[in-house]
Design a protein around this motif. Structure first.
Motif, PDB file in Angstrom:
ATOM      1  N   SER A 225      -2.314  -6.942   0.388  1.00 37.90           N
ATOM      2  CA  SER A 225      -1.598  -6.040  -0.513  1.00 37.90           C
ATOM      3  C   SER A 225      -2.280  -4.685  -0.619  1.00 37.90           C
ATOM      4  O   SER A 225      -1.637  -3.680  -0.959  1.00 37.90           O
ATOM      5  CB  SER A 225      -1.480  -6.679  -1.900  1.00 37.90           C
ATOM      6  OG  SER A 225      -2.761  -6.793  -2.515  1.00 37.90           O
ATOM      7  N   ASP A 231       5.091  -0.575  -0.264  1.00 37.40           N
ATOM      8  CA  ASP A 231       5.366   0.038  -1.556  1.00 37.40           C
ATOM      9  C   ASP A 231       4.422  -0.510  -2.628  1.00 37.40           C
ATOM     10  O   ASP A 231       4.039  -1.688  -2.604  1.00 37.40           O
ATOM     11  CB  ASP A 231       6.820  -0.250  -1.954  1.00 37.40           C
ATOM     12  CG  ASP A 231       7.188   0.414  -3.259  1.00 37.40           C
ATOM     13  OD1 ASP A 231       7.370   1.647  -3.265  1.00 37.40           O
ATOM     14  OD2 ASP A 231       7.261  -0.311  -4.271  1.00 37.40           O
ATOM     15  N   VAL A 234       5.682  -3.557  -4.491  1.00 33.96           N
ATOM     16  CA  VAL A 234       5.601  -4.769  -3.670  1.00 33.96           C
ATOM     17  C   VAL A 234       4.170  -5.279  -3.617  1.00 33.96           C
ATOM     18  O   VAL A 234       3.919  -6.485  -3.737  1.00 33.96           O
ATOM     19  CB  VAL A 234       6.131  -4.498  -2.246  1.00 33.96           C
ATOM     20  CG1 VAL A 234       5.954  -5.741  -1.365  1.00 33.96           C
ATOM     21  CG2 VAL A 234       7.593  -4.091  -2.288  1.00 33.96           C
TER      22      VAL A 234
END
Length: 311
Positions: A225, A231, A234
């Protein structure tokens, strides 16, 4: 609230109920059943207690979902969960070291059992000191200036950069865990110990593998991540769902021991008044098993001597 957050809240609520109930049962049965108070069983109970503390992080998470909090408040609210996460990681290594001494140096281990208070004190002191040090590092890095900023209160967010130190140190701890457990497992098979101890250690192996896989999955998703060009929303959602892996893996302790170990199954059923069983079979410790093996060897040698004398 976003649909994905609603789903996540439902998942965490389910995991909280299952994990809290299961680990609480494991802690209670350790005190309830006298035959589950060997050094190994006490350490297992302590690990389950640490996992029990870890689930309080879900309470902090739920609070942060419905009200804005600061990072500093998140830290103080997550102290029990952070302590449980830190100590649980080191406790797994403690159990492995205890089993390693038991199978590699059985005579020495027998003397340690006579001074079990100090032996247990030293073993438990390691995860406690390790957790307190990391909590102090997190305390020094709390951010009171982040006022009125929405914070999702999970273990990484509560610690700030101190979580990086935990991830690094726990990685090195886990490097020793797997080889120790594999060696002990092979040693147990070679020694031919009773099925009771084999079942307990098999349960240990499964729970350790679940926890290691849970932390690996959590850390991997968290790293992705941060590194993938995706994004921000997200990435944030990935970090939130990453916690499901470690919390889920820590919630299976009672089920694994109940399913595999007859001693734990009998003790849990007796404690919950599910059956008329009131005690666990004897010989659940390495000392009892070793003594039986030694006594049987002595009897065989005595019979041989007597037979030769008679001839």
């Amino acid at each position: 609230m976003e649909p994905l957050l609603i789903i996540l809240c439902c998942i965490y609520c389910t995991v909280f109920v299952v994990g809290t109930t299961g680990n609480l049962i494991m802690v209670m049965v350790t005190f309830y059943c006298k035959n589950l108070r060997s050094i190994c069983n006490i350490l297992i109970g302590f690990c389950c207690f640490c996992d029990l503390l870890l689930f309080t992080n879900i309470i902090a998470f739920m609070i942060s979902m419905f009200m804005p909090i600061t990072q500093e408040f998140c830290y103080f609210m997550s102290i029990p969960a952070d302590f449980g996460a830190f100590a649980s990681s080191a406790c797994v290594l403690d159990v492995g070291i205890d089993r390693l001494i038991a199978v590699a140096l059985p005579a020495r281990y027998k003397t340690l059992e006579h001074d079990r208070f100090w032996y247990l004190f030293i073993l438990i002191a390691f995860p406690v000191v390790y957790a307190v040090v990391l909590l102090y590092v997190g305390f020094t890095q709390r951010d009171p200036s982040r006022n009125f900023i929405f914070v999702v209160c999970l273990v990484p967010e509560s610690l700030g950069h101190a979580y990086d130190l935990f991830a690094l140190t726990s990685f090195f701890i886990n490097l020793f865990v797997l080889p120790i457990y594999v060696y002990v497992y092979l040693k147990i098979k070679k020694m031919g110990l009773n099925s009771s101890m084999k079942a307990v250690f098999k349960s240990l192996m499964i729970t350790v593998c679940l926890v290691l896989c849970g932390w690996m999955a959590t850390d991997t998703v968290g790293a992705l991540s941060l590194t993938l060009p995706i994004d921000k929303n997200v990435a944030r959602m990935m970090q939130l769902y990453a916690g499901v892996f470690i919390l889920s893996s820590s919630s299976f302790n009672a089920f694994v021991y109940y399913r595999i170990s007859r001693d734990y199954r009998t003790a849990i059923r007796a404690m919950l008044r599910i059956s008329n069983a009131t005690s666990v079979s004897k010989g659940t410790g390495y000392r009892d098993t070793t003594d039986k093996a030694r006594s049987s060897t002595h009897r065989r040698s005595t019979i041989t001597v007597r037979t030769s004398m008679h001839m």
